[in-house]
Design a protein around this motif. Structure first.
Motif, short mmCIF file in Angstrom:
data_model
loop_
_atom_site.label_atom_id
_atom_site.label_comp_id
_atom_site.label_asym_id
_atom_site.label_seq_id
_atom_site.Cartn_x
_atom_site.Cartn_y
_atom_site.Cartn_z
N MET A 1 0.75 -0.89 -0.02
CA MET A 1 -0.32 0.13 0.26
C MET A 1 1.16 1.00 -0.20
O MET A 1 1.77 1.49 0.81
N ALA A 2 0.78 2.00 -0.96
CA ALA A 2 1.38 3.23 -0.94
C ALA A 2 0.99 3.89 0.65
O ALA A 2 0.17 4.80 0.71
N LYS A 3 2.03 5.29 1.01
CA LYS A 3 2.06 5.54 1.81
C LYS A 3 1.34 7.28 1.02
O LYS A 3 1.15 7.32 0.40
N PRO A 4 0.03 7.61 2.03
CA PRO A 4 -0.25 8.74 1.57
C PRO A 4 0.97 9.92 1.24
O PRO A 4 1.63 10.31 2.63
N GLN A 5 0.68 10.57 0.62
CA GLN A 5 1.77 12.05 0.24
C GLN A 5 0.31 12.86 1.53
O GLN A 5 -0.12 13.35 1.23
N VAL A 6 1.91 14.12 1.60
CA VAL A 6 1.71 14.41 2.70
C VAL A 6 1.56 15.92 2.02
O VAL A 6 1.98 16.49 1.54
N THR A 45 3.84 18.51 -1.84
CA THR A 45 3.41 17.23 -1.13
C THR A 45 5.08 17.61 0.01
O THR A 45 6.14 18.25 -0.75
N LEU A 46 4.77 16.63 1.23
CA LEU A 46 6.00 16.94 1.85
C LEU A 46 7.70 16.50 1.41
O LEU A 46 8.14 17.19 1.16
N CYS A 78 2.61 20.26 9.05
CA CYS A 78 3.06 19.52 7.99
C CYS A 78 3.21 17.81 8.67
O CYS A 78 2.74 16.93 7.75
N VAL A 79 4.18 17.74 9.77
CA VAL A 79 4.78 16.66 9.96
C VAL A 79 3.90 16.30 11.19
O VAL A 79 4.56 15.88 12.55
N THR A 80 2.92 14.98 11.14
CA THR A 80 2.15 14.54 11.96
C THR A 80 2.15 13.60 11.29
O THR A 80 1.39 12.41 12.84
N THR A 81 2.59 12.52 11.22
CA THR A 81 2.63 11.44 11.11
C THR A 81 3.76 10.31 11.38
O THR A 81 4.97 11.38 11.47
N ASP A 82 3.87 9.46 11.92
CA ASP A 82 4.99 8.73 11.86
C ASP A 82 5.77 8.55 10.31
O ASP A 82 7.00 8.60 10.24
N ASP A 83 5.06 8.29 9.57
CA ASP A 83 5.20 7.98 8.23
C ASP A 83 6.09 9.90 7.48
O ASP A 83 6.78 9.10 6.96
N ALA A 84 5.83 10.83 8.14
CA ALA A 84 6.23 11.83 7.76
C ALA A 84 7.32 12.04 8.29
O ALA A 84 8.07 12.35 7.78
N LEU A 85 7.53 11.74 9.53
CA LEU A 85 8.87 11.97 9.97
C LEU A 85 10.00 11.11 9.46
O LEU A 85 11.19 11.58 9.16
N GLN A 86 9.60 9.95 9.06
CA GLN A 86 10.53 8.56 8.83
C GLN A 86 10.24 9.52 7.08
O GLN A 86 11.85 9.96 6.93
#
Length: 367
Positions: A1-6, A45-46, A78-86
């Protein structure tokens, strides 16, 4: 599953907004700028936003001080999730290890974000995820050090970035004291072991660069703990010079590193009471003065009573070394900042004598 774009919210895109023309490095496409100006809802996107900023720092490193605060503020929105931080960690890591001369700026950026990003998910905060990412590369150090040329080059970039992180990543204790990350100190020691265990020229050059960058700080830290790690490293260098099949140029580099360390890494400790050095109060006043020769071949230095007269005669007789300063520094062009004191090839007999001199000086220093 692709990561959602921030998606970066428009309200936060002020000083570092993508519609600012000066934000783009030369040659960068401005498609996102046009979308923003046209009022489209397709905000970057991020990854696009962060990469733009990293490219901007690469082109204009002097903008760090004035723009880093706004950048961190935008990321906090905008960095509010684990995936975004990674994703953020990976982007910075890749820039710092793939773009020449960005390792220092990358380390400074990591230090700032480690203290100013507010998100701290269960998977770890920014600094923890960064160190985890570095550990991924660290765990394959032995394979990388003996890998092919491309693998080794990537490994060397990681080693130098870790050195910059050790110098720039500040850890604040519970009492407010600022220290360096001990885990990085341990890691650098093991990386040096991996490099010296595989004494190919490029591995040894990387080790020299790392030690010129961090050697003084590492030795001070080890001495505080009563460790003799630097003595062991110098011994390994001497063994390489004597036994390894590395090139003559690399051996010279290693010998110069031994010489640098013997001079306390080139550091000069000022006395508590400053007193201007003169020939009368400082027995070493003329120690580093160059030696000149008269037309008859008689040597003289600044300590000679007739120095001014002889030196003027020398200048009138011949225009020495037009492309060099008096101290021997080549003015014809810049070199590698890590290796700017490497000389041209020596005569074999002179080189052999120089090697013996450096090794003997180090042994005497240890006694």
């Amino acid at each position: 599953m692709a990561k959602p774009q921030v998606v970066v919210a428009p309200v936060l895109m002020s000083k570092l907004s993508v519609n600012a023309p000066e934000f783009y490095p030369s040659g960068y496409s401005s498609n996102y700028t046009e979308s923003y100006e046209d009022g489209c809802e397709d905000y970057p996107t991020l990854s696009e936003y962060v990469q733009d900023f990293l490219n901007h720092l690469t082109e204009q490193p002097g903008s760090f001080e004035t723009e880093i605060e706004q950048f961190a503020e935008t990321l906090n929105g905008c960095v509010t999730t684990d995936d975004a931080l990674q994703e953020l960690v990976e982007l910075i890591y890749q820039q710092a290890t793939s773009i020449p001369n960005f390792s220092y700026m990358g380390a400074r950026l990591c230090n700032y974000l480690s203290h100013h990003l507010t998100i701290s998910p269960q998977s770890g905060n920014f600094r923890q995820l960064l160190l985890q990412r570095c550990r991924t590369e660290y765990e394959v150090k032995d394979q990388a050090a003996k890998g092919d040329e491309v693998t080794r080059k990537r490994f060397h970039a990681f080693v130098l970035f870790l050195g910059e992180l050790y110098l720039n990543l500040e850890i604040k204790g519970t009492n407010g004291q600022v220290t360096r990350a001990d885990i990085l100190q341990v890691g650098l020691r093991e990386l040096l072991n991996a490099l010296f265990s595989n004494p190919m020229d490029d591995n040894l050059i990387c080790a020299v660069k790392l030690l010129k960058l961090t050697g003084s700080v590492l030795e001070d830290a080890w001495k505080e703990k009563g460790k003799m790690d630097m003595e062991e490293i110098i011994q390994r260098i001497e063994n390489v010079v004597l036994d390894a099949n590395c090139s003559r140029d690399v051996k010279q580099m290693l010998l110069k590193l031994v010489e640098l360390r013997s001079s306390n890494w080139g550091r000069v400790h000022a006395t508590s009471t400053y007193r201007e050095a003169t020939p009368e109060n400082d027995p070493n006043y003329f120690m580093n003065e160059p030696t000149f020769y008269t037309s008859d071949g008689v040597p003289f230095t600044a300590a000679d009573p007739d120095y001014q007269e002889k030196y003027q005669e020398l200048l009138e007789r011949e225009d020495f070394f037009p492309d060099y300063e008096e101290n021997g520094t080549d003015l014809s062009g810049a070199g590698d900042p890590y290796l700017d004191d490497i000389d041209d090839e020596m005569d074999p007999e002179i080189e052999e004598a120089y090697e013996k001199f450096c090794l003997e000086s180090e042994r005497k220093r240890k006694q």
